[in-house]
Design a protein around this motif. Structure first.
Motif, short mmCIF file in Angstrom:
data_model
loop_
_atom_site.label_atom_id
_atom_site.label_comp_id
_atom_site.label_asym_id
_atom_site.label_seq_id
_atom_site.Cartn_x
_atom_site.Cartn_y
_atom_site.Cartn_z
N UNK A 54 -3.70 -2.37 4.30
CA UNK A 54 -4.66 -1.46 3.67
C UNK A 54 -5.11 -0.38 4.64
N UNK A 55 -5.32 -0.77 5.90
CA UNK A 55 -5.73 0.21 6.90
C UNK A 55 -4.61 1.21 7.20
N UNK A 56 -3.39 0.73 7.19
CA UNK A 56 -2.25 1.62 7.43
C UNK A 56 -2.11 2.62 6.29
N UNK A 57 -2.22 2.15 5.06
CA UNK A 57 -2.13 3.03 3.90
C UNK A 57 -3.22 4.10 3.94
N UNK A 58 -4.39 3.70 4.35
CA UNK A 58 -5.52 4.61 4.48
C UNK A 58 -5.17 5.76 5.42
N UNK A 59 -4.51 5.45 6.52
CA UNK A 59 -4.14 6.47 7.49
C UNK A 59 -2.93 7.29 7.02
N UNK A 60 -1.99 6.65 6.35
CA UNK A 60 -0.86 7.38 5.79
C UNK A 60 -1.33 8.48 4.84
N UNK A 61 -2.38 8.21 4.09
CA UNK A 61 -2.88 9.18 3.11
C UNK A 61 -3.28 10.49 3.78
N UNK A 95 4.41 3.48 10.53
CA UNK A 95 5.54 2.84 9.87
C UNK A 95 6.02 1.64 10.67
N UNK A 96 6.10 1.79 12.00
CA UNK A 96 6.51 0.66 12.84
C UNK A 96 5.52 -0.51 12.73
N UNK A 97 4.24 -0.17 12.67
CA UNK A 97 3.24 -1.24 12.52
C UNK A 97 3.43 -1.97 11.21
N UNK A 98 3.70 -1.22 10.14
CA UNK A 98 3.91 -1.84 8.84
C UNK A 98 5.16 -2.72 8.85
N UNK A 99 6.23 -2.24 9.46
CA UNK A 99 7.46 -3.03 9.54
C UNK A 99 7.26 -4.32 10.35
N UNK A 100 6.54 -4.21 11.47
CA UNK A 100 6.29 -5.40 12.29
C UNK A 100 5.42 -6.41 11.54
N UNK A 101 4.43 -5.89 10.82
CA UNK A 101 3.57 -6.78 10.03
C UNK A 101 4.39 -7.51 8.96
N UNK A 102 5.31 -6.78 8.33
CA UNK A 102 6.16 -7.39 7.31
C UNK A 102 6.98 -8.54 7.90
N UNK A 103 7.52 -8.33 9.10
CA UNK A 103 8.34 -9.36 9.73
C UNK A 103 7.48 -10.54 10.17
N UNK A 104 6.28 -10.23 10.68
CA UNK A 104 5.36 -11.33 11.05
C UNK A 104 4.99 -12.15 9.82
N UNK A 105 4.77 -11.48 8.72
CA UNK A 105 4.42 -12.17 7.48
C UNK A 105 5.57 -13.06 7.01
N UNK A 106 6.81 -12.59 7.25
CA UNK A 106 7.99 -13.38 6.87
C UNK A 106 8.07 -14.65 7.70
N UNK A 151 5.49 -16.11 9.46
CA UNK A 151 4.31 -16.97 9.33
C UNK A 151 3.99 -17.33 7.88
N UNK A 152 4.80 -16.84 6.96
CA UNK A 152 4.68 -17.19 5.54
C UNK A 152 3.30 -16.84 4.95
N UNK A 153 3.23 -15.61 4.46
CA UNK A 153 2.05 -15.15 3.71
C UNK A 153 0.75 -15.20 4.51
N UNK A 154 0.78 -14.61 5.67
CA UNK A 154 -0.43 -14.49 6.48
C UNK A 154 -1.43 -13.60 5.73
N UNK A 155 -2.62 -14.12 5.46
CA UNK A 155 -3.61 -13.40 4.65
C UNK A 155 -4.12 -12.13 5.34
N UNK A 156 -4.06 -12.08 6.67
CA UNK A 156 -4.56 -10.89 7.37
C UNK A 156 -3.64 -9.68 7.22
N UNK A 157 -2.38 -9.91 6.83
CA UNK A 157 -1.42 -8.82 6.74
C UNK A 157 -1.86 -7.78 5.71
#
Length: 579
Positions: free
Chosen positions: A407-414, A383-394, A396-402
């Protein structure tokens, strides 16, 4: 059932408010126990009789008069068979060292079926093994025996465990452990359990008060300084905590709890100090491998937090996959992770390998998926990784790697979600741990599993309502007068905030978080570091709703954390430029 008797996982339990300030303990204990005799007489002892038939074979067990003995720690034990003493001492050591052989206590039930301390510690073992029905049965059996001498360790221990586990009166449980410490300040097992209960109700001040009251008797005691260090850190005394943690390791190089406290110190020092502590912990990570799953995965969780602060997504998930969680989709050859690894500098991989996080060092059997604490470690990192990625995306404006990382985080959440559902939906025992419940809700929300989410909300609100009715007892009523925040109110605000977060209702996030984060959420339990995930939910809400308080709150968090993490620094610069 425990899959491996020597690899049980620590189960945490919490409930209640602060410890009562009342010295008339003996009278309250007697009233408390007699009030629940009828309840205990209805306990199903069938499985206990199958596992430990010798408890029920001696017809004279209820008439035996036990002798006074001194164990290896210099603590008194009443027993008919001194052969139980080495096992009792070894159990203390297993708990204090976070060992993997807690079942060492079970032979004492055969050696002396009437020994209260053996029965109490065996009930502790079963609680740690997530077999609460056996804990309940053993405590019921203990209460059926002739009462231990008034004011003995056994009397206070028995009342403490009965208060904690049977009637969920944690304040009285802490009070009884405190009475043990007043009389026997060298009883570090009692300190461990008292601190645990204070921790689970978010009372850091009480944690420190408990360790400080026995400090004069434990200046050179193994295992003490890790407990003192953690309590100091939770009270914001970072420099003192660092000194205490180092002293703990000096006295006992295998004190993994002192190492854990150092992880907390590094988190709040941030920057270069954080990286220094990360290396310090990696240098000692081999010592965690023969310990119980909780401490193994939790200390790696702290290393994961250092990596997140550096925005090293690859190494964070590498540690997650090798040292925190393992599932069918997170092997070293996972295609998604390999996509990223191919583009990373190989020297980084070599550095990690040298420090114990290679493909072979993270023993899979050190991770217990059924362990609620192991699940907390996994959920927090994801969850922390997802939150940090969200802030980085904010920033850097739509970073395509996010998207690729998400997707990898969701895979592990499952995969984590599968085990969370087993624990929290099927075992109502887990719903008393509000931090665990909230993180479980986040898993269900991320995975869009509305049915499980709604069922969990219903179960927990019902439990909290029942708890409020129980709090009408006089011993808890006094504490409610000084209680700053109501657990039910705080819990429901965080529930709504997380629901708003998944809907991207940023104003809703802010409305529910404002006023309780960060200082008002201690009542849900967990450490400051664990609860900070909700501060990061709040930050995302503040920033994306363009709230006027965003800059001030981010500045406050950076000051408290020594200028970490990097993403908040970039975020603050972005906000200041916009203004």
């Amino acid at each position: 059932m425990v899959e491996n008797e020597d690899s049980e996982s620590m189960r945490r339990r919490k409930d209640g408010s602060q410890s009562p300030n009342n010295d008339d303990n003996t009278e309250k204990t007697e009233k408390h126990d007699s009030k629940n005799e009828k309840q205990n007489s209805k306990v199903d002892l069938t499985e206990l009789k199958k596992l430990h038939p010798y408890l029920f074979e001696d017809s004279n067990i209820h008439n035996s008069k036990k002798q006074f003995h001194i164990d290896e720690q210099g603590l008194p034990v009443y027993t008919n068979n001194p052969a139980v003493l080495p096992y009792i001492s070894k159990y203390y050591t297993q708990v204090l060292s976070y060992g993997s052989s807690w079942s060492i206590i079970l032979p004492t039930l055969r050696l002396d079926p009437s020994c209260h301390m053996s029965i109490i510690l065996a009930s502790d073992y079963y609680l740690a093994s997530q077999l609460p029905h056996l804990t309940f049965a053993l405590l019921s059996f203990a209460l059926s025996l002739p009462a231990p001498p008034t004011s003995s360790r056994e009397a206070f221990y028995l009342s403490a465990y009965h208060s904690w586990f049977v009637v969920h009166n944690v304040p009285l449980a802490i009070f009884n452990f405190r009475e043990v410490l007043k009389r026997f300040p060298g009883d570090l097992f009692a300190l461990k359990r008292a601190q645990l209960l204070a921790f689970m109700q978010g009372d850091a001040k009480l944690m420190l008060e408990l360790s400080e009251m026995v400090r004069p008797s434990n200046e050179n005691s193994k295992w003490y300084w890790g407990m003192e260090a953690f309590a100091l850190e939770q009270n914001g005394k970072i420099e003192e905590a660092e000194a205490a943690a180092k002293k703990g390791v000096e006295l006992e190089e295998g004190d993994v709890w002192a190492m854990h406290a150092m992880g907390h110190v590094g988190y709040y020092r941030g920057g270069a100090k954080g990286r220094e502590v990360e290396k310090w912990m990696r240098d000692r990570c081999k010592m965690w491998e023969d310990r119980m799953s909780f401490i193994y995965t939790h200390n790696w969780f702290h290393i994961g937090l250092f990596l997140l602060d550096q925005q090293d997504w690859f190494q964070t998930l590498h540690v997650f996959d090798h040292n925190i969680w393992l599932n069918s989709n997170s092997s070293p050859n996972h295609p998604l992770l390999n996509q990223i690894s191919n583009s990373n500098n190989s020297s980084k991989k070599e550095e990690t390998t040298d420090n114990g996080a290679d493909d072979n060092s993270g023993k899979w059997n050190n991770m217990d998926k059924s362990n609620t604490q192991d699940q907390i470690n996994a959920i927090e990192v994801l969850f922390k990784t997802q939150l940090r990625l969200n802030l980085c995306n904010f920033v850097e404006k739509n970073d395509k790697s996010v998207k690729r990382w998400n997707d990898m985080i969701l895979d592990r959440f499952t995969d984590v979600g599968t085990y969370v559902e087993k624990n929290i939906i099927q075992e109502t025992h887990s719903i008393h741990d509000l931090l665990y419940v909230l993180l479980s809700m986040i898993v269900f929300l991320v995975l869009k599993r509305e049915k499980e989410y709604n069922l969990l909300v219903e179960k927990v609100t019902k439990s909290l309502d029942q708890q409020q009715k129980k709090s009408e007892k006089e011993v808890e009523k006094e504490q409610r007068k000084s209680k700053k925040d109501d657990p039910r109110e705080v819990f429901m605000k965080l529930v709504h905030a997380c629901k708003c977060w998944t809907r991207e209702d940023w104003r809703g996030v802010v409305e529910n978080c404002r006023g309780i984060i960060p200082d008002g959420i201690g009542v849900i339990g967990g450490s400051r570091e664990q609860r900070e995930v909700f501060s990061e939910v709040f930050i995302e809400g503040l920033v994306k709703s363009q709230d006027k308080d965003a800059g001030a709150f981010i500045t406050q968090r950076l000051e408290e954390r020594g200028g970490a993490p990097q993403v908040l620094v970039h975020l603050l610069n972005t906000i200041q430029k916009q203004n």
